[in-house]
Design an enzyme around this catalytic site. Structure first.
Site, PDB file in Angstrom:
ATOM      1  N   PRO A   1     -67.689 -29.646  15.899  1.00  0.00           N
ATOM      2  CA  PRO A   1     -68.384 -30.938  15.820  1.00  0.00           C
ATOM      3  C   PRO A   1     -69.785 -30.883  15.194  1.00  0.00           C
ATOM      4  CG  PRO A   1     -68.427 -30.102  18.063  1.00  0.00           C
ATOM      5  CD  PRO A   1     -67.606 -29.142  17.282  1.00  0.00           C
TER       6      PRO A   1
ATOM      7  N   LYS B   1     -68.018 -34.133  11.188  1.00  0.00           N
ATOM      8  CA  LYS B   1     -67.127 -34.477  10.078  1.00  0.00           C
ATOM      9  C   LYS B   1     -65.734 -34.939  10.494  1.00  0.00           C
ATOM     10  CE  LYS B   1     -69.491 -34.002   6.283  1.00  0.00           C
ATOM     11  NZ  LYS B   1     -70.310 -35.217   6.436  1.00  0.00           N
TER      12      LYS B   1
ATOM     13  N   TYR C   1     -81.183 -31.345  15.777  1.00  0.00           N
ATOM     14  CA  TYR C   1     -80.307 -30.174  15.804  1.00  0.00           C
ATOM     15  C   TYR C   1     -81.220 -28.972  16.010  1.00  0.00           C
ATOM     16  CZ  TYR C   1     -76.433 -32.937  13.824  1.00  0.00           C
ATOM     17  OH  TYR C   1     -75.445 -33.865  13.604  1.00  0.00           O
TER      18      TYR C   1
ATOM     19  N   HIS D   1     -79.040 -44.317  10.475  1.00  0.00           N
ATOM     20  CA  HIS D   1     -80.003 -43.212  10.521  1.00  0.00           C
ATOM     21  C   HIS D   1     -80.248 -42.682   9.123  1.00  0.00           C
ATOM     22  CE1 HIS D   1     -80.658 -42.296  14.853  1.00  0.00           C
ATOM     23  NE2 HIS D   1     -79.608 -43.094  14.945  1.00  0.00           N
TER      24      HIS D   1
HETATM   25  C1  PHB Z   1     -72.637 -37.284  18.861  1.00  0.00           C
HETATM   26  O1  PHB Z   1     -73.495 -38.165  18.957  1.00  0.00           O
HETATM   27  O2  PHB Z   1     -71.708 -37.197  19.658  1.00  0.00           O
HETATM   28  C2  PHB Z   1     -72.731 -36.295  17.759  1.00  0.00           C
HETATM   29  C3  PHB Z   1     -73.642 -36.497  16.735  1.00  0.00           C
HETATM   30  C4  PHB Z   1     -73.751 -35.573  15.713  1.00  0.00           C
HETATM   31  C5  PHB Z   1     -72.952 -34.445  15.708  1.00  0.00           C
HETATM   32  C6  PHB Z   1     -72.022 -34.249  16.721  1.00  0.00           C
HETATM   33  C7  PHB Z   1     -71.910 -35.166  17.740  1.00  0.00           C
HETATM   34  O3  PHB Z   1     -73.097 -33.541  14.725  1.00  0.00           O
END
Ligand code: PHB
Length: 398
Positions: free
Chosen positions: A300, A304, A208, A79
């Site tokens: 999360p 990280k 996000y 990505h």
């Molecule tokens: C996930 O795909 O589980 C995931 C991706 C990005 C994050 C947290 C979890 O910041």
């Protein structure tokens, strides 16, 4: 009982067979340093534990260059950016253009599967379903630990160095005397409701989203399976959430004038992820060294956790390599300070992303507006975008 305990001698004893412990074991074995991994859970349970899925390029490189295997390259999804969504609008960040870096979406359970397979292929000694009951002589040159395997057989392991890689509820961490340790932590008044769904991707990049109804993250697993989360109460009960209710909640958190629509499908996994920020200092005591979640936990939001664990592994591996090559333990003594520098940078980043994207509980309107001001500042400035992109894709190791 002591008479029946079987003694095992090895160079490095590793408590915990998640990605951090197995990665260290793999690197040590490749340089001829003997080690033993003891893990409480069984292989199947770890394989089915869903965690974040973003790997920094450096973590990918560690997997590939150390010869684990190339699945991360063939099955992972590179990505080049993320989408920050607020006020119902999309703000794409292009990591390649901003900082010449990418990340790879590759679920943490896949990393575990690859590492466990590599250890098996190389004849590594990894004992699953084995419970560590005691750590001994940590302040000597021969630390020891006792464990009981799945059959109830008792063992005592004698080693030169003991590594605690046993996760956020670490047993090893708790064996360090209180006078020699300090814990830093904060709790958050919210959690994530996570789902896995059989649906196509809703968008090419991860989204996000900050919304008046709370945070949402639209992530992915494959062309046909997607991972999504929404901010919820830590005591939320997954059984109270029907599929329709979940989709309505997720959709309203990404709604906007662009009429963006999530692609929905059958939800086959639901869970509530509580989170906190935690750091133990120092990350060592005598000949015991803590790596990964055993020493620190991040929320999360910045993905990280595993990346930080691998960064610890790299620092500790280099110190152990030097220790066995030269019998000089200077690098081992420096492990905690060196690892903690990155840990605190990641703590800051994870806290920052969390506070900027989540809706304050109690609904303080000032704080919600302030966060929107911060998102506007970051996305409208190239420096701001670069700051986020550099942190997200990962600062250079060492
Ligand atoms: C996930 O795909 O589980 C995931 C991706 C990005 C994050 C947290 C979890 O910041």
């Amino acid at each position: 009982m002591t008479a029946t305990r079987t003694i095992i001698k090895t160079q490095v004893g590793i408590v915990g067979g998640g990605p951090a412990g197995l990665m260290l074991s793999h690197l040590l074995a490749k340089t001829g340093i003997e080690n033993l991994v003891v893990e409480m859970r069984d292989h199947e349970t770890i394989r089915n534990t869903h965690r974040a899925g973003i790997l920094e390029a450096q973590a990918v490189k560690m997997l590939v260059e150390s010869g684990v295997n190339g699945r991360v390259l063939t099955h992972g999804d590179e990505h080049a950016g993320i989408d920050l969504r607020f006020n119902g609008e999309s703000h794409p960040l292009d990591f390649t253009e901003l900082v010449d870096a990418t990340v790879t979406l590759y679920a943490q359970n896949e990393v575990f599967v690859d590492l466990a397979a590599a250890r098996e292929l190389d004849g590594g000694d990894v004992r699953f379903s084995a419970e560590v009951t005691e750590l001994l002589d940590l302040e000597t040159d021969t630390p020891k630990f006792r464990f009981t395997d799945a059959e109830g057989t008792e063992f005592e392991v004698h080693c030169d160095v003991l590594v605690g890689a046993d996760g956020s509820r670490s047993f090893c961490r708790r064996q360090i005397p209180e006078t020699n340790r300090q814990d830093f932590k904060i709790e958050y008044p919210f959690a994530w409701f996570g789902i896995l769904t059989e649906a196509p991707k809703s968008s090419p990049e991860l989204i996000y989203a900050n919304s008046p109804h709370g945070f949402a993250l639209i992530s992915q697993r494959s062309e046909t399976v997607q991972r999504m989360y929404f901010q919820c109460d830590p005591n939320e009960n997954v059984d109270d959430w029907s599929q329709d209710r979940i989709w309505t909640e997720l959709q309203r958190r990404v709604d906007g004038p662009d009429n963006f629509q999530l692609k929905t499908g059958n939800i086959f996994d639901k869970s509530v992820l509580k989170f906190r920020s935690f750091v133990r200092e120092p990350l060592s005591h005598g000949r015991l060294f803590l790596i990964g979640d055993a020493g620190h936990t991040v929320p999360p939001t910045g993905a990280k956790g595993l990346n930080l664990a691998f960064a610890d592994v790299k620092v500790l591996f280099e110190a152990l390599d030097s220790f066995y090559a030269t019998k000089n333990d200077t690098l081992l003594h420096g492990y905690s300070d060196k690892a903690l520098k990155r840990v605190w940078k990641a703590q800051n980043f994870s806290y920052w992303m969390t506070s900027m994207l989540h809706t304050p509980v109690g609904g303080d309107p000032f704080m919600a507006k302030r966060a929107l001001g911060e998102l506007e500042t970051v996305t409208s400035s190239r420096f701001g975008q670069q700051y986020l992109a550099e942190s997200y894709t990962g600062w250079p190791h060492g």
